[in-house]
Design an enzyme around this catalytic site. Structure first.
Site, PDB file in Angstrom:
ATOM      1  N   SER A 138     -47.097  -7.975   9.011  1.00  0.00           N
ATOM      2  CA  SER A 138     -47.990  -9.108   8.781  1.00  0.00           C
ATOM      3  C   SER A 138     -49.303  -8.827   9.497  1.00  0.00           C
ATOM      4  CB  SER A 138     -47.330 -10.376   9.332  1.00  0.00           C
ATOM      5  OG  SER A 138     -48.201 -11.477   9.225  1.00  0.00           O
ATOM      6  N   LYS A 164     -48.351  -7.671   4.296  1.00  0.00           N
ATOM      7  CA  LYS A 164     -48.701  -9.088   4.126  1.00  0.00           C
ATOM      8  C   LYS A 164     -50.014  -9.306   4.831  1.00  0.00           C
ATOM      9  CE  LYS A 164     -46.955 -13.151   6.649  1.00  0.00           C
ATOM     10  NZ  LYS A 164     -45.731 -13.915   6.989  1.00  0.00           N
ATOM     11  N   LYS A 166     -52.864 -12.290   6.024  1.00  0.00           N
ATOM     12  CA  LYS A 166     -53.090 -13.717   6.203  1.00  0.00           C
ATOM     13  C   LYS A 166     -54.352 -14.091   5.454  1.00  0.00           C
ATOM     14  CE  LYS A 166     -49.884 -14.910   9.248  1.00  0.00           C
ATOM     15  NZ  LYS A 166     -48.877 -15.945   8.946  1.00  0.00           N
ATOM     16  N   ASP A 191     -50.208 -14.717   2.977  1.00  0.00           N
ATOM     17  CA  ASP A 191     -49.649 -15.900   3.648  1.00  0.00           C
ATOM     18  C   ASP A 191     -50.791 -16.835   4.032  1.00  0.00           C
ATOM     19  OD1 ASP A 191     -48.253 -17.769   5.116  1.00  0.00           O
ATOM     20  OD2 ASP A 191     -47.487 -16.363   6.631  1.00  0.00           O
ATOM     21  N   GLU A 216     -47.242 -16.921   0.218  1.00  0.00           N
ATOM     22  CA  GLU A 216     -46.406 -17.671   1.163  1.00  0.00           C
ATOM     23  C   GLU A 216     -47.122 -18.950   1.608  1.00  0.00           C
ATOM     24  OE1 GLU A 216     -45.313 -15.152   4.452  1.00  0.00           O
ATOM     25  OE2 GLU A 216     -44.430 -16.785   5.613  1.00  0.00           O
ATOM     26  N   ASP A 241     -42.278 -21.077   3.701  1.00  0.00           N
ATOM     27  CA  ASP A 241     -42.002 -20.789   5.104  1.00  0.00           C
ATOM     28  C   ASP A 241     -41.911 -22.146   5.817  1.00  0.00           C
ATOM     29  OD1 ASP A 241     -42.245 -20.259   7.859  1.00  0.00           O
ATOM     30  OD2 ASP A 241     -43.917 -18.875   7.684  1.00  0.00           O
ATOM     31  N   LYS A 265     -36.718 -18.248   8.942  1.00  0.00           N
ATOM     32  CA  LYS A 265     -36.993 -18.010  10.366  1.00  0.00           C
ATOM     33  C   LYS A 265     -35.912 -18.758  11.130  1.00  0.00           C
ATOM     34  CE  LYS A 265     -42.003 -17.402  10.165  1.00  0.00           C
ATOM     35  NZ  LYS A 265     -43.323 -18.051  10.387  1.00  0.00           N
ATOM     36  N   GLY A 293     -41.231 -13.771  10.937  1.00  0.00           N
ATOM     37  CA  GLY A 293     -41.406 -13.464  12.355  1.00  0.00           C
ATOM     38  C   GLY A 293     -42.269 -14.503  13.041  1.00  0.00           C
TER      39      GLY A 293
HETATM   40  O1  OSB Z   1     -46.450 -17.738   9.077  1.00  0.00           O
HETATM   41  O2  OSB Z   1     -45.198 -16.065   9.219  1.00  0.00           O
HETATM   42  C1  OSB Z   1     -46.019 -16.814   9.737  1.00  0.00           C
HETATM   43  C2  OSB Z   1     -47.062 -15.497  13.164  1.00  0.00           C
HETATM   44  C3  OSB Z   1     -47.166 -16.667  13.870  1.00  0.00           C
HETATM   45  C4  OSB Z   1     -46.912 -17.867  13.232  1.00  0.00           C
HETATM   46  C5  OSB Z   1     -46.563 -17.880  11.888  1.00  0.00           C
HETATM   47  C6  OSB Z   1     -46.467 -16.698  11.171  1.00  0.00           C
HETATM   48  C7  OSB Z   1     -46.738 -15.486  11.822  1.00  0.00           C
HETATM   49  C8  OSB Z   1     -46.721 -14.201  11.152  1.00  0.00           C
HETATM   50  C9  OSB Z   1     -46.441 -12.983  11.986  1.00  0.00           C
HETATM   51  O3  OSB Z   1     -46.982 -14.032   9.982  1.00  0.00           O
HETATM   52  C10 OSB Z   1     -45.021 -12.573  11.913  1.00  0.00           C
HETATM   53  C11 OSB Z   1     -44.680 -11.510  12.933  1.00  0.00           C
HETATM   54  O4  OSB Z   1     -45.177 -10.397  12.799  1.00  0.00           O
HETATM   55  O5  OSB Z   1     -43.909 -11.821  13.862  1.00  0.00           O
HETATM   56 MG    MG Z   2     -45.622 -17.653   7.147  1.00  0.00          MG
END
Ligand code: OSB
Ligand code: MG
Length: 371
Positions: A138, A164, A166, A191, A216, A241, A265, A293
């Site tokens: 991510s 992925k 953001k 995402d 996402e 999510d 999660k 994550g």
């Molecule tokens: O939306 O998946 C998410 C990190 C912090 C809060 C929300 C998210 C995330 C990530 C990173 O996308 C996931 C990771 O690498 O741990």
């Molecule tokens: Mg997410």
């Protein structure tokens, strides 16, 4: 056999990410969180992690609400009840509404303790079958396209199986178009962390010809109705999510057509038992799942690795190796991702040892509850 807990410790830690991580709702760099440790009279120690952030910007939970729930409500429940199997913890915690990350932090340590008492790996205890899991990465919002493209290049060299990125309004369609132009064949997804509304339908439709595996959580963190409306309008599969907190949420979202894929999660859904239940439902309904994550330390990461060994985790998760996040993790060995794969440990419990020295180095406070 009773799991019989003698003592629970909370280790409050402060760790610093190698690089700042930016989402549509904010930037993370320092991470304050806590590790749970459940100990039995034979000296077995089970570990869990609270994935709540200090600020409630991903969900309503925070580090302090987690401590409050655990200390004032959840530990008293554990003190009053005997447990034979970790699945019972979810039901014991039911009278306390939501606060899933707090519940999961304790439940995870009890799952690890249970696996260690029974001398099996957590993955096996959960019913997992895979020896290796596939991982994606991510990548946060960057200050320039060049920086993003270079980070993707590095991630591809490292072997991550899917990328992925953001997104948020102003950092979305154009950015993804350029990424797609540079990397025509990669497995790519976006995402949004709830940054859009139904007013953005025509804008989000522009993603349809970019061959994204999924988008996402485009809409509100607590929505499953508007997502169903959006999914009828866009071709890109929607993955939920933030909106999924339980088996019931997953059932309703699938029934409504709010998503085609679910990100599980462990913390968000209240623990490993609820994660398994959602996994099983998705398997029955043919909905692919993957493990999300929360920028976890090695303990939470180890739990994610174990969960991902269940068969319906068909898509690579956000479970990159420790080195992606930390200069030094709190477990040994660290979680290592090689060619986009992590080998699942066979050792008992979470399968990694706590690096006591590192734990102490990061520790800013601790609490002990004697049973
Ligand atoms: O939306 O998946 C998410 C990190 C912090 C809060 C929300 C998210 C995330 C990530 C990173 O996308 C996931 C990771 O690498 O741990
Ligand atoms: Mg997410």
């Amino acid at each position: 056999m009773t799991i019989s807990i003698k003592e629970i410790k909370l280790h409050l830690l402060k760790m610093t990410l190698n690089n700042p991580f930016t989402t549509s709702f904010g930037t993370f760099q320092e991470k304050e969180f806590f590790i749970t440790e459940s100990i039995d009279s034979d000296g077995n120690r089970g570990f869990g992690e609270s994935v709540a952030f200090p600020i409630p910007w991903y969900s309503e939970e925070s580090l302090k609400t987690n401590l409050h729930m655990i200390e004032d409500f959840l530990i008293p429940i554990l003190k009053r009840n005997e447990i034979q199997h970790p699945d019972e913890v979810t039901d014991l915690f039911k009278p306390i509404k939501r606060n899933n990350m707090a519940k999961s932090a304790l439940e995870g340590s009890i799952w690890d303790l249970y696996a260690k008492q029974n001398k099996m790996s957590l993955a096996k205890a959960l019913g997992g079958t895979k020896e290796k899991i596939e991982v994606g990465i991510s990548i946060g919002i960057k200050s320039s396209i060049e920086e993003l493209l270079s980070d993707i290049e590095t991630a591809l060299i490292d072997g991550y199986k899917r990328i992925k990125i953001k997104i948020k309004p102003g950092w979305d369609v154009d950015v993804l178009q350029q990424v797609r132009q540079h990397f025509p064949n990669i497995d790519l997804m976006a995402d949004a962390n709830s940054a859009y509304t139904l007013n953005d339908i025509s804008h989000l439709k522009k993603l349809d010809n970019l061959d994204l595996i999924m988008i996402e959580q485009p809409l509100a963190h607590d929505d499953i109705i508007d997502h169903a409306t959006l999914q009828k309008e866009v071709k890109t599969p929607i993955c939920l999510d933030e909106s999924i907190h339980s088996l019931e949420d997953a059932r309703k979202a699938i029934e409504l057509g709010s998503c085609q894929i679910i990100n599980i999660k462990i913390g968000r859904v209240g623990g490993l038992t609820e994660s398994k239940r959602i996994h099983d439902l998705c398997k029955e309904k043919n909905i692919p799942v993957w493990c999300g994550g929360m920028l976890e330390s090695g303990v939470g990461r180890a739990h994610n690795v174990a969960l991902t060994t269940l068969s319906q985790f068909i898509l690579p998760g956000d479970t990159a190796g420790s080195a992606q996040y930390w200069s030094k993790d709190i477990i040994t060995p660290e979680v290592i991702s090689k060619n986009g794969e992590i080998s699942v440990p066979n050792e008992i419990g979470i399968g990694y040892d706590i690096d006591e020295e590192a734990l102490n180095e990061y520790k800013i406070d601790s609490k002990i509850f004697k049973f």
